[in-house]
Design a protein around this motif. Sequence first.
Motif, mmCIF file in Angstrom:
data_model
loop_
_atom_site.group_PDB
_atom_site.id
_atom_site.type_symbol
_atom_site.label_atom_id
_atom_site.label_comp_id
_atom_site.label_asym_id
_atom_site.label_seq_id
_atom_site.Cartn_x
_atom_site.Cartn_y
_atom_site.Cartn_z
ATOM 1 N N SER A 113 -6.690 2.158 0.465
ATOM 2 C CA SER A 113 -7.901 1.316 1.254
ATOM 3 C C SER A 113 -8.450 -0.281 0.874
ATOM 4 C CB SER A 113 -8.748 1.864 2.075
ATOM 5 O OG SER A 113 -9.877 2.027 1.495
ATOM 6 N N GLY A 114 -8.428 0.454 -0.734
ATOM 7 C CA GLY A 114 -8.700 -0.968 -1.671
ATOM 8 C C GLY A 114 -7.710 -1.213 -2.560
ATOM 9 N N GLY A 115 -6.307 -0.591 -1.536
ATOM 10 C CA GLY A 115 -5.089 -1.667 -2.803
ATOM 11 C C GLY A 115 -4.852 -0.808 -3.729
ATOM 12 N N ALA A 116 -5.169 -0.298 -3.747
ATOM 13 C CA ALA A 116 -4.372 0.799 -5.444
ATOM 14 C C ALA A 116 -2.981 1.090 -5.007
ATOM 15 C CB ALA A 116 -5.585 2.247 -5.692
ATOM 16 N N THR A 117 -2.019 1.530 -5.763
ATOM 17 C CA THR A 117 -0.660 2.156 -6.335
ATOM 18 C C THR A 117 -0.777 2.771 -5.949
ATOM 19 O OG1 THR A 117 -0.666 1.082 -8.690
ATOM 20 C CG2 THR A 117 -0.205 -0.388 -7.129
ATOM 21 N N LEU A 156 -3.627 18.514 -17.520
ATOM 22 C CA LEU A 156 -2.198 18.321 -17.125
ATOM 23 C C LEU A 156 -2.532 17.210 -15.971
ATOM 24 C CD1 LEU A 156 -0.423 22.038 -15.979
ATOM 25 C CD2 LEU A 156 -0.195 20.640 -17.821
ATOM 26 N N SER A 157 -1.386 16.385 -16.000
ATOM 27 C CA SER A 157 -1.772 14.903 -14.914
ATOM 28 C C SER A 157 -0.812 15.442 -14.506
ATOM 29 C CB SER A 157 -1.781 13.659 -15.933
ATOM 30 O OG SER A 157 -1.579 13.701 -17.262
ATOM 31 N N PHE A 158 -1.190 14.482 -13.065
ATOM 32 C CA PHE A 158 -0.717 14.397 -11.997
ATOM 33 C C PHE A 158 -0.858 13.309 -10.819
ATOM 34 C CE2 PHE A 158 -2.371 18.386 -12.276
ATOM 35 C CZ PHE A 158 -0.811 19.521 -11.977
ATOM 36 N N ARG A 159 0.045 12.171 -10.951
ATOM 37 C CA ARG A 159 0.339 11.396 -9.922
ATOM 38 C C ARG A 159 0.726 11.070 -9.038
ATOM 39 N NH1 ARG A 159 0.397 6.237 -12.499
ATOM 40 N NH2 ARG A 159 0.785 7.121 -14.496
ATOM 41 N N LEU A 160 0.068 9.982 -7.553
ATOM 42 C CA LEU A 160 0.764 9.900 -6.288
ATOM 43 C C LEU A 160 0.826 8.410 -6.423
ATOM 44 C CD1 LEU A 160 1.211 10.831 -3.824
ATOM 45 C CD2 LEU A 160 -1.372 10.435 -2.974
ATOM 46 N N THR A 161 2.199 8.204 -5.702
ATOM 47 C CA THR A 161 2.618 6.473 -6.176
ATOM 48 C C THR A 161 2.381 6.279 -4.404
ATOM 49 O OG1 THR A 161 4.192 6.313 -7.683
ATOM 50 C CG2 THR A 161 3.897 4.854 -6.257
ATOM 51 N N PHE A 162 0.913 5.470 -3.777
ATOM 52 C CA PHE A 162 1.252 4.775 -2.236
ATOM 53 C C PHE A 162 2.500 4.404 -2.122
ATOM 54 C CE2 PHE A 162 -3.040 5.092 -3.422
ATOM 55 C CZ PHE A 162 -3.658 6.177 -2.882
ATOM 56 N N ALA A 163 2.660 4.560 -1.348
ATOM 57 C CA ALA A 163 4.012 3.779 -0.195
ATOM 58 C C ALA A 163 3.633 2.133 0.382
ATOM 59 C CB ALA A 163 5.087 4.735 0.805
ATOM 60 N N PRO A 164 4.363 1.135 -0.304
ATOM 61 C CA PRO A 164 4.008 -0.087 -0.493
ATOM 62 C C PRO A 164 3.615 -0.012 1.677
ATOM 63 C CG PRO A 164 6.029 0.070 -1.143
ATOM 64 C CD PRO A 164 5.552 1.038 -0.283
ATOM 65 N N GLN A 165 2.353 -0.980 1.556
ATOM 66 C CA GLN A 165 2.333 -0.896 2.902
ATOM 67 C C GLN A 165 2.253 -2.280 3.658
ATOM 68 O OE1 GLN A 165 -2.442 -1.131 3.362
ATOM 69 N NE2 GLN A 165 -3.034 0.819 2.450
ATOM 70 N N GLU A 166 3.028 -1.607 4.742
ATOM 71 C CA GLU A 166 3.818 -2.905 6.034
ATOM 72 C C GLU A 166 2.478 -3.932 6.335
ATOM 73 O OE1 GLU A 166 6.285 -1.513 8.599
ATOM 74 O OE2 GLU A 166 7.272 -0.144 7.673
#
Length: 167
Positions: A113-117, A156-166
């Motif tokens: 909601s804050g616009g993070a990728t 160990l590192s992990f990443r979640l990439t958000f889908a672009p918001q329409e």
Amino acid sequence: MQLRLATPDDHEVVGRATVAAYAPFLGGDRPDTGYVEHLRDAARRAAEAELWVACSEAGEVLGSVTICPEGSPWRELARPGEGEFRMLAVDPTAQGQGVGRALVEHALTHFRSGGATGVVLCSMAEMTAAHALYGRLGFVREPALDWSPAPGVELLSFRLTFAPQES
């Protein structure tokens, strides 16, 4: 279950619960790096980041997560525009009840909601239950960001990439 920002009245119980949640991963031949005191210092996390708690209907603190906004000294991996959270901890008496999932989902919603990728995080190699939770929520391993803050401690590192918001 209620999620809310921690208050000063919560700091002591959050510190104890965080140490208790991490205790199984801190023993053995790990060096004493002062990390237990770091885990216990909920007041500092609340002052320098956002300390969120999950509470029972009766108000008992069940767990916490530290959300690290840009500029927070608690950020370790995130690039500008990415979210990061740390020290996800569920009191051992409340583990397996969805508390950790609720806290992570809250952090994800907060950043989205804050616009993070997306969101990045690191976790001790031994914390396999947390890794499984992250996988169920869409995180993938990001080995290029793995690191060691002290001898014998592998993160160990992990990443979640958000889908672009329409729009």
